[in-house]
Design an enzyme around this catalytic site. Structure first.
Site, PDB file in Angstrom:
ATOM      1  N   SER A 270     -17.015  22.340 -25.418  1.00  0.00           N
ATOM      2  CA  SER A 270     -16.268  23.560 -25.720  1.00  0.00           C
ATOM      3  C   SER A 270     -15.259  23.875 -24.608  1.00  0.00           C
ATOM      4  O   SER A 270     -14.353  23.089 -24.363  1.00  0.00           O
ATOM      5  CB  SER A 270     -17.255  24.695 -25.976  1.00  0.00           C
ATOM      6  OG  SER A 270     -16.598  25.789 -26.538  1.00  0.00           O
TER       7      SER A 270
ATOM      8  N   ASP B 193     -19.577  23.952 -37.173  1.00  0.00           N
ATOM      9  CA  ASP B 193     -19.353  24.718 -35.946  1.00  0.00           C
ATOM     10  C   ASP B 193     -18.712  26.062 -36.315  1.00  0.00           C
ATOM     11  O   ASP B 193     -17.641  26.098 -36.929  1.00  0.00           O
ATOM     12  CB  ASP B 193     -18.412  23.893 -35.040  1.00  0.00           C
ATOM     13  CG  ASP B 193     -18.184  24.509 -33.688  1.00  0.00           C
ATOM     14  OD1 ASP B 193     -18.239  25.750 -33.571  1.00  0.00           O
ATOM     15  OD2 ASP B 193     -17.945  23.746 -32.736  1.00  0.00           O
TER      16      ASP B 193
ATOM     17  N   HIS C   5     -22.216  24.625 -33.139  1.00  0.00           N
ATOM     18  CA  HIS C   5     -21.571  24.607 -31.822  1.00  0.00           C
ATOM     19  C   HIS C   5     -22.577  24.484 -30.674  1.00  0.00           C
ATOM     20  O   HIS C   5     -22.199  24.392 -29.522  1.00  0.00           O
ATOM     21  CB  HIS C   5     -20.769  25.906 -31.650  1.00  0.00           C
ATOM     22  CG  HIS C   5     -19.809  25.889 -30.507  1.00  0.00           C
ATOM     23  ND1 HIS C   5     -18.665  25.118 -30.496  1.00  0.00           N
ATOM     24  CD2 HIS C   5     -19.808  26.548 -29.316  1.00  0.00           C
ATOM     25  CE1 HIS C   5     -18.010  25.301 -29.368  1.00  0.00           C
ATOM     26  NE2 HIS C   5     -18.680  26.160 -28.625  1.00  0.00           N
TER      27      HIS C   5
HETATM   28  N1  GSH Z   1     -22.633  33.092 -29.090  1.00  0.00           N
HETATM   29  C1  GSH Z   1     -22.438  32.645 -27.751  1.00  0.00           C
HETATM   30  C2  GSH Z   1     -20.979  32.270 -27.570  1.00  0.00           C
HETATM   31  C3  GSH Z   1     -20.810  31.398 -26.400  1.00  0.00           C
HETATM   32  C4  GSH Z   1     -21.243  29.982 -26.672  1.00  0.00           C
HETATM   33  O1  GSH Z   1     -21.490  29.532 -27.802  1.00  0.00           O
HETATM   34  N2  GSH Z   1     -21.361  29.270 -25.595  1.00  0.00           N
HETATM   35  C5  GSH Z   1     -21.664  27.859 -25.690  1.00  0.00           C
HETATM   36  C6  GSH Z   1     -20.503  27.082 -25.067  1.00  0.00           C
HETATM   37  S1  GSH Z   1     -18.949  27.644 -25.718  1.00  0.00           S
HETATM   38  C7  GSH Z   1     -22.923  27.541 -24.922  1.00  0.00           C
HETATM   39  O2  GSH Z   1     -23.127  26.403 -24.545  1.00  0.00           O
HETATM   40  N3  GSH Z   1     -23.773  28.534 -24.658  1.00  0.00           N
HETATM   41  C8  GSH Z   1     -24.930  28.363 -23.806  1.00  0.00           C
HETATM   42  C9  GSH Z   1     -26.103  27.659 -24.407  1.00  0.00           C
HETATM   43  O3  GSH Z   1     -26.163  27.468 -25.626  1.00  0.00           O
HETATM   44  O4  GSH Z   1     -27.001  27.279 -23.644  1.00  0.00           O
HETATM   45  C10 GSH Z   1     -22.813  33.732 -26.781  1.00  0.00           C
HETATM   46  O5  GSH Z   1     -22.412  34.895 -26.999  1.00  0.00           O
HETATM   47  O6  GSH Z   1     -23.477  33.438 -25.779  1.00  0.00           O
END
Ligand code: GSH
EC number: 3.1.2.12
Length: 285
Positions: free
Chosen positions: A154, A232, A263
Site C-alpha cells: 500500500s 481490495d 487489502h
Molecule cells: N482500515 C484501516 C486503514 C489503514 C490500512 O488498511 N492500513 C493497512 C496498510 S494501508 C495496514 O497494513 N494496516 C495494519 C495492519 O493490518 O496490520 C485502519 O483504519 O487502520
C-alpha cells in the site's frame, strides 16, 4: 526493554527472538535524517544458511516495524532462502514529532517522502532515512556485500516503487502489494503530499511512481512484481495498482490481480513467499 548496546555501530538491540532457526531482532538508533530515535526490525536467517541477499520491506498506513514481522509470516521462506529482511517504521515517532489525529497523516503515515513544509520537515525525512541512512546501516552492518531488493504494501508499495525509481543503484528488483502507484491523483496521496510538500505539483511528481515513469525518456528495466487483490476495498477509491498499467516505458513488469483478496495482511501473507522467490532470482545474479 533494552537488551544490549551495540556501541560500535550505533545500534541498540531492543529484542531478539528465535524464529525458524534464525533470529528476529529489533533495534533502535539515533537517526540524523529523522532527527530523533528510530526503530527497525531485522530477520537474520540461521547461521548455518549462507546469506543470499536482503529484502527491505516498507509497510503501509497505521503500521510500524512490527506489522510485517508479526503478520506476514515471511520468516520461514527467508530462513530457507537465506534472506535478511529489514523492516523500518513508517514515520518518525515521538511526543515532539508533529502528528495528526487522522490515521492517514502524521505518525504512521510518513509516505516515504522528504517533507519541505513546517512543522513536518523537522522530522519527516523518510525518503532519505530509507535510501541513505538505513541503506548505509544495511550495507555496513548486515548485508556483507550481498545485493538488496525492496518490497512493500500500500503506502509501502508506493515507497518501494519510488525508492526503486529514484535510488535505483541500491536495488536489484522491486515488488509491491496493493501499491499506491499514483499518489498525486488519489485522496490518501493528495492529503499527504499537500501536507508534507505543499501545493507544488513538481514536488508531488518527484514522489509519484506513475509520474516518474511518464517523465523517463528510456525504459525502466528493473524487474517489478505487483500483486493486487480484486476485492481490495481501496482499489478504486485510492486508484491502487491500475494506473501503472497505462505507463508505457516499463519493460520488465508483472502485474497480477488476485481473485477474492482484500487489502489486509491476509493478502500479503498469501503471496509473500512468491515475492521472496521472485527477489531471490535477482539477488542471485
Ligand atoms: N482500515 C484501516 C486503514 C489503514 C490500512 O488498511 N492500513 C493497512 C496498510 S494501508 C495496514 O497494513 N494496516 C495494519 C495492519 O493490518 O496490520 C485502519 O483504519 O487502520
Amino acid at each position: 526493554m533494552l537488551i544490549s548496546d551495540v556501541s560500535n555501530n550505533g545500534l541498540s538491540l531492543l529484542s531478539e527472538t528465535r524464529c525458524f532457526g534464525g533470529t528476529q531482532k529489533r533495534f533502535s538508533h539515533q537517526s540524523d535524517s529523522l532527527n530523533g530515535e528510530a526503530v527497525f526490525s531485522v530477520f537474520l536467517p540461521p547461521e548455518s544458511t549462507p546469506v543470499f541477499g536482503v529484502v527491505l520491506w516498507l509497510s503501509g498506513l497505521t503500521c510500524n516495524d512490527q506489522n510485517f514481522v508479526t503478520k506476514a509470516g515471511a520468516q520461514r521462506t527467508a530462513a530457507e532462502l537465506g534472506l535478511i529482511i529489514v523492516c523500518p517504521d513508517t514515520s518518525p515517532r515521538g511526543d515532539e514529532v508533529a502528528n495528526d489525529d487522522a490515521y492517514d497523516l502524521g505518525q504512521g503515515a510518513g509516505f516515504y517522502v522528504d517533507s519541505t513544509q513546517a512543522p513536518w520537515k523537522t522530522h519527516y525525512q523518510m525518503f532519505t532515512y530509507i535510501n541513505v541512512e538505513l541503506m548505509d546501516i544495511i550495507k555496513s552492518v548486515f548485508s556483507k556485500g550481498k545485493k538488496i531488493a525492496i518490497s512493500g504494501h500500500s503506502m509501502g508499495g508506493h515507497g518501494a516503487l519510488i525508492s526503486a525509481l529514484k535510488a535505483t543503484e541500491h536495488y536489484v528488483s522491486v515488488s509491491a502489494f496493493s501499491p499506491i502507484v499514483n499518489p498525486s491523483k488519489c485522496p490518501w496521496g493528495q492529503k499527504a503530499l499537500s501536507t508534507y510538500l505543499g501545493n507544488n505539483s513538481a514536488a508531488w511528481q518527484a514522489y509519484d511512481a506513475c509520474e516518474l515513469l511518464n517523465a523517463m525518456t528510456e525504459d525502466f528495466t528493473l524487474p517489478i512484481l505487483i500483486d493486487q487483490g480484486k476485492d481490495d476495498e481501496f482499489l478504486d477509491s485510492q486508484c491502487l495498482t491500475t494506473p501503472i498499467e497505462a505507463v508505457s516505458n516499463l519493460s520488465n513488469v508483472d502485474v497480477r490481480y488476485q481473485d477474492g483478496y482484500d487489502h489486509s495482511y491476509y493478502f500479503v501473507t498469501s503471496f509473500i513467499e512468491e515475492h521472496l522467490q521472485f527477489h531471490a532470482k535477482y539477488l542471485a545474479q
